[in-house]
Scaffold this motif. Structure first.
Motif, short mmCIF file in Angstrom:
data_model
loop_
_atom_site.label_atom_id
_atom_site.label_comp_id
_atom_site.label_asym_id
_atom_site.label_seq_id
_atom_site.Cartn_x
_atom_site.Cartn_y
_atom_site.Cartn_z
N GLU A 32 -81.37 43.46 -52.33
CA GLU A 32 -80.96 44.79 -51.90
C GLU A 32 -80.42 45.55 -53.11
O GLU A 32 -79.41 45.18 -53.69
N LYS A 33 -81.16 46.58 -53.51
CA LYS A 33 -80.82 47.42 -54.66
C LYS A 33 -80.57 46.59 -55.93
O LYS A 33 -79.61 46.81 -56.67
N ALA A 34 -81.44 45.62 -56.15
CA ALA A 34 -81.34 44.77 -57.34
C ALA A 34 -82.14 45.39 -58.48
O ALA A 34 -83.14 46.09 -58.25
N ASP A 35 -81.70 45.16 -59.70
CA ASP A 35 -82.43 45.66 -60.86
C ASP A 35 -83.80 44.99 -60.92
O ASP A 35 -83.92 43.78 -60.69
N ILE A 36 -84.83 45.78 -61.21
CA ILE A 36 -86.19 45.27 -61.17
C ILE A 36 -86.42 44.15 -62.18
O ILE A 36 -87.21 43.23 -61.94
N GLU A 56 -90.26 50.79 -70.23
CA GLU A 56 -90.43 51.87 -69.25
C GLU A 56 -90.28 51.38 -67.81
O GLU A 56 -90.18 52.17 -66.88
N VAL A 57 -90.29 50.08 -67.64
CA VAL A 57 -90.15 49.51 -66.28
C VAL A 57 -88.68 49.49 -65.91
O VAL A 57 -87.89 48.68 -66.42
N THR A 58 -88.28 50.41 -65.02
CA THR A 58 -86.87 50.52 -64.59
C THR A 58 -86.82 50.79 -63.09
O THR A 58 -87.84 51.12 -62.47
N GLY A 59 -85.62 50.67 -62.51
CA GLY A 59 -85.43 50.99 -61.10
C GLY A 59 -84.79 49.86 -60.33
O GLY A 59 -84.55 48.77 -60.86
N GLU A 60 -84.49 50.14 -59.07
CA GLU A 60 -83.87 49.16 -58.19
C GLU A 60 -84.88 48.71 -57.13
O GLU A 60 -85.75 49.48 -56.72
N VAL A 61 -84.72 47.49 -56.69
CA VAL A 61 -85.66 46.90 -55.73
C VAL A 61 -84.91 46.41 -54.50
O VAL A 61 -83.86 45.75 -54.62
N ARG A 79 -97.25 47.59 -56.78
CA ARG A 79 -97.85 48.79 -56.18
C ARG A 79 -96.80 49.73 -55.62
O ARG A 79 -96.87 50.95 -55.80
N VAL A 80 -95.81 49.17 -54.93
CA VAL A 80 -94.76 50.00 -54.31
C VAL A 80 -93.99 50.78 -55.37
O VAL A 80 -93.59 51.94 -55.15
N HIS A 81 -93.79 50.19 -56.54
CA HIS A 81 -93.00 50.84 -57.59
C HIS A 81 -93.87 51.48 -58.67
O HIS A 81 -93.38 51.80 -59.76
N GLY A 82 -95.15 51.68 -58.38
CA GLY A 82 -96.03 52.39 -59.31
C GLY A 82 -96.25 51.66 -60.61
O GLY A 82 -96.36 52.30 -61.67
N LEU A 83 -96.32 50.35 -60.55
CA LEU A 83 -96.51 49.54 -61.75
C LEU A 83 -97.85 48.82 -61.71
O LEU A 83 -98.52 48.76 -60.67
N THR A 84 -98.24 48.27 -62.82
CA THR A 84 -99.46 47.49 -62.90
C THR A 84 -99.22 46.31 -63.85
O THR A 84 -98.19 46.26 -64.54
N SER A 85 -100.17 45.37 -63.87
CA SER A 85 -99.99 44.19 -64.71
C SER A 85 -101.28 43.84 -65.42
O SER A 85 -102.38 44.16 -64.97
N VAL A 86 -101.12 43.19 -66.56
CA VAL A 86 -102.25 42.69 -67.34
C VAL A 86 -101.95 41.25 -67.70
O VAL A 86 -100.86 40.94 -68.21
N GLU A 87 -102.91 40.36 -67.42
CA GLU A 87 -102.71 38.95 -67.72
C GLU A 87 -103.59 38.52 -68.89
O GLU A 87 -104.79 38.81 -68.91
N GLU A 88 -103.00 37.85 -69.84
CA GLU A 88 -103.75 37.37 -70.99
C GLU A 88 -103.15 36.05 -71.47
O GLU A 88 -101.96 35.97 -71.78
N LYS A 89 -103.98 35.02 -71.47
CA LYS A 89 -103.60 33.69 -71.95
C LYS A 89 -102.34 33.16 -71.25
O LYS A 89 -101.43 32.63 -71.86
#
Length: 398
Positions: A32-36, A56-61, A79-89
């Motif tokens: 509840e309102k935890a730092d991302i 740039e990744v900020t906000g509460e979750v 998705r809910v927080h408008g973020l994306t991910s990239v996986e490499e190795k």
């Protein structure tokens, strides 16, 4: 040295499978309102996966999850927080959508050639083009059935994964058709369940001796049905032929790829003379035949949906005022669902035939006036029905 090399190979094979297993692991979380960043660290610990987040990744979750697969929960959070991910190795990088777009503009692009084995390259091109970035390009080489794609490595990897799914062997269907002219009364005793009439109107069912199910159809209207279980149409038709109650006009057989169209034409072409605007005579050929277009669709239960388009044309005994030819045509479009190897039946085109038989005593019957006493004339009328039996069979993939 050899033992170390073998260990490295085994390690390289095992690690990816372990990571995939961790992603499918069920987790339960409550914040509840935890730092991302705190939430992401928890995800990394639960999944035993390395996660790196940008500045740039900020906000509460705030979230409440119970027994949810790790990967599904993680992607939903992004998705809910408008973020994306990239996986490499084995490392997952988390960033904002804006950062992702900027990176796509900076990353160097590559060109790969994807050889298409089974599908048509031109058809796949439209699917692949929707995956490209603004810098991406695609070109089809029909000679080698290849797609030449230029884009960033991540997109090319996604296309390579997609190819493994959509460029597989396509199943084929063998279409066996029998075009038969059957005595009208006999045609109602072939063990056929009739169920639909022309233009989608249901045929009216009636019953007579023996409980044979029979439709009452208007003359010139198509009716459709399927053979009942246990009925062997080849045996039935052979018996009727021996009794002069059936005449097999054609037995075409054609193989077609699933979802592609096949066409069977049985009949003749007649020349008709027309005039162009300048008054010159032009000869055009018109089909006076039975034309059957079939498009099969195989569903996951191995049933076959048949799109049928029969067209039956014949010459009329009438003529136009100028003496021209009139061609009568019956056609309809319908869709039937049949099992693999089950026979669909198209019928309803009924023809009336009149026959005249003259019997007489040789020589005496040809004497003028008096010859009538030595000969007899008998006339008979009969009805025949044109029936088309269509049997689709799925050809196993070798």
């Amino acid at each position: 040295m050899r033992k170390i090399f073998t260990f490295l190979i085994i390690f390289a094979l095992i690690v990816p499978s372990v990571i995939e297993a961790q992603k499918k692991r069920l987790i339960s979380l409550s914040f509840e309102k935890a730092d991302i960043h705190t939430v992401l660290r928890t995800f990394a610990k639960l999944g035993n996966i390395n996660i790196v987040a940008s500045e740039e990744v900020t906000g509460e979750v705030t979230l409440q999850l119970r027994s949810v697969p790790w990967e599904h929960a993680f992607q939903t959070l992004l998705r809910v927080h408008g973020l994306t991910s990239v996986e490499e190795k084995g490392i997952i990088g988390v960033m904002t959508m804006e950062e992702s777009e900027k990176q796509k503009q900076i990353i160097s692009i590559e060109t790969r050639i994807f050889r298409i084995k089974y599908a048509k390259a031109k058809k796949i091109e439209s699917t692949v083009s929707s995956m490209l970035t603004k810098r991406g390009k695609i070109k089809t080489d029909e000679r080698t059935s290849s797609l030449i794609v230029t884009d960033i490595p991540d997109v090319l990897n996604e296309i390579e994964t997609l190819m493994k799914t959509i460029d597989g062997p396509t199943r084929q269907v063998m279409i066996e058709a029998k075009i038969v002219e059957v005595d009208y009364r006999t045609s109602r005793e072939l063990g056929i369940d009739w169920w639909v009439g022309d233009e989608g109107n249901s045929a009216k069912d009636t019953y007579f001796g023996g409980g044979v199910k029979t439709p009452v159809a208007e003359k010139g209207k198509f009716i459709f049905g399927t053979l009942r279980d246990g009925i062997k149409i080849e045996t039935q038709l052979s018996m009727l032929e021996s009794q002069d109650k059936a005449n097999i006009l054609s037995q075409p057989k054609i193989a077609v790829i699933d979802n592609e169209q096949a066409m069977v034409l049985s009949g003749k072409k007649i020349p008709i003379i027309t005039l162009d605007r300048a008054g010159n005579k032009i000869i055009k050929f018109y089909d006076v035949a039975l034309k059957l277009t079939v498009t099969p669709h195989i569903n996951p239960e191995n049933q076959i949906m048949l799109e049928l388009h029969p067209v039956i044309s014949d010459l009329s005994s009438e003529a136009t005022v100028e003496g021209g030819i009139i061609i009568l045509t019956n056609e309809v479009q319908t869709t039937l669902m049949v099992d693999n190897g089950q026979t669909a039946v198209i019928a309803g085109v009924i023809k009336e035939k009149e026959s005249k038989v003259v019997r007489g005593v040789p020589i005496l019957s040809k004497i003028p006036l008096l010859g009538r006493l030595f000969k007899s004339v008998s006339k008979s009328k009969g009805k025949t029905e044109l029936m088309v039996f269509v049997t689709p069979r799925i050809i196993p993939i070798q």
